[in-house]
Scaffold this motif. Sequence first.
Motif, PDB file in Angstrom:
ATOM      1  N   ARG A 104       0.837  -1.208   0.000  1.00  0.00           N
ATOM      2  CA  ARG A 104       0.000   0.000   0.000  1.00  0.00           C
ATOM      3  C   ARG A 104       0.871   1.257   0.000  1.00  0.00           C
ATOM      4  O   ARG A 104       0.610   2.212  -0.738  1.00  0.00           O
ATOM      5  CB  ARG A 104      -0.935  -0.007   1.221  1.00  0.00           C
ATOM      6  N   PHE A 105       1.920   1.244   0.829  1.00  0.00           N
ATOM      7  CA  PHE A 105       2.813   2.402   0.881  1.00  0.00           C
ATOM      8  C   PHE A 105       3.536   2.600  -0.446  1.00  0.00           C
ATOM      9  O   PHE A 105       3.660   3.727  -0.941  1.00  0.00           O
ATOM     10  CB  PHE A 105       3.829   2.225   2.011  1.00  0.00           C
ATOM     11  N   ALA A 106       4.022   1.514  -1.031  1.00  0.00           N
ATOM     12  CA  ALA A 106       4.735   1.608  -2.307  1.00  0.00           C
ATOM     13  C   ALA A 106       3.823   2.149  -3.402  1.00  0.00           C
ATOM     14  O   ALA A 106       4.240   2.979  -4.227  1.00  0.00           O
ATOM     15  CB  ALA A 106       5.288   0.243  -2.700  1.00  0.00           C
ATOM     16  N   ASP A 107       2.563   1.724  -3.414  1.00  0.00           N
ATOM     17  CA  ASP A 107       1.630   2.180  -4.436  1.00  0.00           C
ATOM     18  C   ASP A 107       1.318   3.662  -4.269  1.00  0.00           C
ATOM     19  O   ASP A 107       1.213   4.411  -5.250  1.00  0.00           O
ATOM     20  CB  ASP A 107       0.347   1.352  -4.361  1.00  0.00           C
ATOM     21  N   ARG A 108       1.195   4.122  -3.021  1.00  0.00           N
ATOM     22  CA  ARG A 108       0.907   5.529  -2.779  1.00  0.00           C
ATOM     23  C   ARG A 108       2.146   6.397  -2.975  1.00  0.00           C
ATOM     24  O   ARG A 108       2.023   7.571  -3.359  1.00  0.00           O
ATOM     25  CB  ARG A 108       0.361   5.717  -1.366  1.00  0.00           C
ATOM     26  N   ALA A 109       3.321   5.836  -2.715  1.00  0.00           N
ATOM     27  CA  ALA A 109       4.553   6.611  -2.862  1.00  0.00           C
ATOM     28  C   ALA A 109       4.831   6.965  -4.307  1.00  0.00           C
ATOM     29  O   ALA A 109       5.390   8.033  -4.605  1.00  0.00           O
ATOM     30  CB  ALA A 109       5.733   5.830  -2.282  1.00  0.00           C
ATOM     31  N   ALA A 110       4.461   6.106  -5.228  1.00  0.00           N
ATOM     32  CA  ALA A 110       4.665   6.360  -6.661  1.00  0.00           C
ATOM     33  C   ALA A 110       3.412   5.930  -7.402  1.00  0.00           C
ATOM     34  O   ALA A 110       3.358   4.830  -7.963  1.00  0.00           O
ATOM     35  CB  ALA A 110       5.884   5.612  -7.167  1.00  0.00           C
ATOM     36  N   PRO A 111       2.386   6.770  -7.409  1.00  0.00           N
ATOM     37  CA  PRO A 111       1.112   6.376  -8.042  1.00  0.00           C
ATOM     38  C   PRO A 111       1.308   5.985  -9.499  1.00  0.00           C
ATOM     39  O   PRO A 111       1.958   6.688 -10.271  1.00  0.00           O
ATOM     40  CB  PRO A 111       0.268   7.654  -7.916  1.00  0.00           C
ATOM     41  N   GLY A 112       0.763   4.822  -9.853  1.00  0.00           N
ATOM     42  CA  GLY A 112       0.816   4.361 -11.229  1.00  0.00           C
ATOM     43  C   GLY A 112       1.925   3.377 -11.528  1.00  0.00           C
ATOM     44  O   GLY A 112       1.832   2.607 -12.492  1.00  0.00           O
ATOM     45  N   LEU A 113       2.987   3.358 -10.715  1.00  0.00           N
ATOM     46  CA  LEU A 113       4.104   2.459 -11.001  1.00  0.00           C
ATOM     47  C   LEU A 113       3.746   1.005 -10.710  1.00  0.00           C
ATOM     48  O   LEU A 113       4.097   0.106 -11.478  1.00  0.00           O
ATOM     49  CB  LEU A 113       5.340   2.865 -10.186  1.00  0.00           C
ATOM     50  N   LEU A 114       3.050   0.762  -9.590  1.00  0.00           N
ATOM     51  CA  LEU A 114       2.738  -0.613  -9.198  1.00  0.00           C
ATOM     52  C   LEU A 114       1.333  -1.037  -9.601  1.00  0.00           C
ATOM     53  O   LEU A 114       0.962  -2.191  -9.389  1.00  0.00           O
ATOM     54  CB  LEU A 114       2.907  -0.774  -7.681  1.00  0.00           C
TER      55      LEU A 114
END
Length: 523
Positions: free
Chosen positions: A500-510
């Motif tokens: 969840r943190f990774a997805d919010r940290a870079a929206p669209g990458l994951l």
Amino acid sequence: MSEWRRLHPRVIWVDLVRSVLSLLPAVTAIAVFGVDPGAGSLWPLLAVAAAGVLGAAGDAVRWAFTRYRITPSYVERKTGVLVRAHRSIQRDRIRSVDVEGRLRHRLAGLRVVKIGAGQQSAAGESALSLDAVSVAEAESLQRLLLRADAPDAKDAPDTEVPADAGAATEAEAPAGAETGADGPAEVYARFQPGWFVYNMFNVWAYVFAIGVGWGAYWLLTGFGVDVGGFVAGLVSSDGIGWFWTSVLAVLALGAFGAAGLALNYFVEYWGFELARVPGEKGTLLRTRQGLFTTRTVNRDDNRMRGVRLSEPVLWRWLGVTDTQVITTGLSLWSMSQPTAILPRGPRRAALRVAAAALGADPDPLRADLERHPGAALRRRLAWATAATAAAALLLGWLAAAGVVPASTLWAAAALWPVALVAAVVAYRALGHAIAGEYLVARSGLVNRSTVVLRRSAVSTIAVRESLLQRRLGLRTVSVMTAAGTGGYTVPDLAADESLRFADRAAPGLLGPFLRPRDADEPA
């Protein structure tokens, strides 16, 4: 300015004075104190004289064979005697134009202009330097090379390792608007004399004291002073002995080193000012500082990606904090520390200045950080126990071999509670958050680091887990960006929280990897 130009001829007189001054210690030792020129104790003074004369001669040759010019598309410099070098930098690739004035240059009305274009320091490259030009020429070059008619720097791709520039740093003062030579300036910080106490207590005090003491030893020896005999007298039975001599040496070196670092603070940061000023391509975060060597650094706000606050563990109780910007176009490995926007100072001032540098609303530095799961603490306690056990086994093997006494095993027993406390401190330092357009990550034991990074600047996300992390349900998230160190880590997140943190940290990458699987898709 498309014709080829020389460096300023006044640099020849500067080098002549430099060579004369470098000869003075050796001449004084021989002519006034009657030191034998063939004595071995005189070689440090002769080395200083030789270095000064050869350096001055080298500068004179460099002046004679150096030419530079500014064309509509390039900055070019030719130099060299036996090996001629012709270097050019595209003007639309220029990232910084910094002006430095060493004491000898300032006395002669000269300046050094450093033009940076995002060079790779690891490849041995450096900024194109013009040493030295007149003050008027330096100011003209800075205005010309930062003009808006060149392509905007933000349109050029970022480079992962930036170029050398000058240093930067500063102190606490109420922000306000001023008008200077460059137009209206919003001042965030100025030199604070009382901050010397934050800059004088660290391990570099002993490094400084030992270096100066070694030089003083050879200098006094050259003048016939028997320093070794004085120390031998203290150590002898008629003196205070080895123990008290060592205690006295440690105290004296610490006091002298701390005083030296305090003096260095005044010399390096005198007249410091941190301000945001208008530029041709937007606004610039500008620092000015220096007593004997003045240095001005302009940082393009278009290339700013975030800030980083570091708190050393031994002085954290004082609130000591280092403040740096995360930006492209400046070298992290330069001794002048161009990414620092404040000298080491109190945390409250660092928070205020960093927030002003970011200009974000809400302020990400005030965001409430989410705590990491208890499994992260257990992982650190396990590593602390394993490290202590390894140390105990090593000491036991050495004691069995008769290399060290068996009593040294008590050192391992004493190390264990220290390691456990360190593990708890490291766990308490963990934290992360998403605040508006920024992500915040905090971690570190020896140097607790708080990183605030713009989410739009994240180019890559890496999520990984070790065997121990997998058993504990933990993962580490790393964010990569073409600024600062190139990557920042958020360790030991809960496995589900990490995605969840990774997805919010870079929206669209994951997003493509986190898409729910359709029922008819093969497993």
